[in-house]
Design an enzyme around this catalytic site. Structure first.
Site, PDB file in Angstrom:
ATOM      1  N   VAL A  98       0.866  -1.185   0.000  1.00  0.00           N
ATOM      2  CA  VAL A  98       0.000   0.000   0.000  1.00  0.00           C
ATOM      3  C   VAL A  98       0.899   1.230   0.000  1.00  0.00           C
ATOM      4  CG1 VAL A  98      -1.788   1.282   1.224  1.00  0.00           C
ATOM      5  CG2 VAL A  98      -1.836  -1.229   1.226  1.00  0.00           C
ATOM      6  N   HIS A 102       3.276   4.011   6.101  1.00  0.00           N
ATOM      7  CA  HIS A 102       2.699   3.520   7.352  1.00  0.00           C
ATOM      8  C   HIS A 102       3.742   2.733   8.116  1.00  0.00           C
ATOM      9  CE1 HIS A 102       1.964   0.596   4.131  1.00  0.00           C
ATOM     10  NE2 HIS A 102       2.145  -0.349   5.046  1.00  0.00           N
TER      11      HIS A 102
HETATM   12  P1  5GP Z   1       2.728  -2.983   3.326  1.00  0.00           P
HETATM   13  O1  5GP Z   1       2.969  -4.335   2.693  1.00  0.00           O
HETATM   14  O2  5GP Z   1       2.346  -1.949   2.312  1.00  0.00           O
HETATM   15  O3  5GP Z   1       3.824  -2.560   4.253  1.00  0.00           O
HETATM   16  O4  5GP Z   1       1.497  -3.199   4.298  1.00  0.00           O
HETATM   17  C1  5GP Z   1       0.171  -3.051   3.911  1.00  0.00           C
HETATM   18  C2  5GP Z   1      -0.670  -3.700   4.973  1.00  0.00           C
HETATM   19  O5  5GP Z   1      -2.009  -3.276   4.804  1.00  0.00           O
HETATM   20  C3  5GP Z   1      -0.683  -5.244   4.906  1.00  0.00           C
HETATM   21  O6  5GP Z   1      -0.182  -5.783   6.128  1.00  0.00           O
HETATM   22  C4  5GP Z   1      -2.146  -5.593   4.683  1.00  0.00           C
HETATM   23  O7  5GP Z   1      -2.559  -6.717   5.423  1.00  0.00           O
HETATM   24  C5  5GP Z   1      -2.871  -4.340   5.141  1.00  0.00           C
HETATM   25  N1  5GP Z   1      -4.111  -4.076   4.432  1.00  0.00           N
HETATM   26  C6  5GP Z   1      -4.351  -4.217   3.105  1.00  0.00           C
HETATM   27  N2  5GP Z   1      -5.602  -3.845   2.811  1.00  0.00           N
HETATM   28  C7  5GP Z   1      -6.170  -3.449   3.984  1.00  0.00           C
HETATM   29  C8  5GP Z   1      -7.469  -2.956   4.321  1.00  0.00           C
HETATM   30  O8  5GP Z   1      -8.360  -2.793   3.485  1.00  0.00           O
HETATM   31  N3  5GP Z   1      -7.685  -2.678   5.645  1.00  0.00           N
HETATM   32  C9  5GP Z   1      -6.729  -2.852   6.597  1.00  0.00           C
HETATM   33  N4  5GP Z   1      -7.054  -2.550   7.857  1.00  0.00           N
HETATM   34  N5  5GP Z   1      -5.492  -3.307   6.306  1.00  0.00           N
HETATM   35  C10 5GP Z   1      -5.228  -3.612   5.014  1.00  0.00           C
END
Ligand code: 5GP
Ligand code: ZN
Length: 116
Positions: A98, A102
């Site tokens: 995403v 974060h």
């Molecule tokens: P990244 O891989 O970008 O560091 O982390 C993205 C995180 O967002 C992942 O751990 C995934 O599980 C979480 N995530 C993806 N879609 C959603 C969503 O619609 N709602 C929530 N609460 N978390 C999400």
């Protein structure tokens, strides 16, 4: 404050997509990860749409320091008295899915002792 109408986390911050929120203030929103990797798995998300660490500018220094200092407070609120892990994935090569900056806050059962 900049936001991106096509960004999943901007939509969550705007309340257009539901989330299980545990904390919110003028600068950040904190909600539970949809696919938790440990008993506690939260995402600390700035309200401002910043794609990743790669897009940080000097103007974000205060925000980043603020989020770092918030982490132990949120962890304490969650009962993580024995410690916690914080992770920032940056870019496809870093596993970022995403593209709205974060910080993952993980702790409790299910969190291995290994670094990664
Ligand atoms: P990244 O891989 O970008 O560091 O982390 C993205 C995180 O967002 C992942 O751990 C995934 O599980 C979480 N995530 C993806 N879609 C959603 C969503 O619609 N709602 C929530 N609460 N978390 C999400
Ligand atoms: Zn966004």
């Amino acid at each position: 404050m900049s936001s991106d109408p096509d960004c999943l986390f901007c939509k969550i911050i705007a309340g257009e997509i539901p989330s299980d929120q545990v904390y919110s203030d003028e600068q950040v929103v904190v909600f539970k990860d949809l696919h938790p990797k440990a008993a506690v798995h939260l995402l600390i998300v700035p309200r401002e749409h910043i794609k990743s660490l790669n897009e940080l500018e000097e103007q974000h220094d205060g925000l980043m320091a603020y989020m770092m200092r918030l982490l132990p407070k949120i962890a304490k609120d969650q009962g993580l008295d024995n410690g916690f892990r914080s992770v920032i994935n940056t870019g496809p090569g870093g596993g970022q899915e995403v593209f709205h900056l974060h910080i993952h806050l993980l702790g409790g059962t299910g969190l291995g002792s290994a670094f990664l």
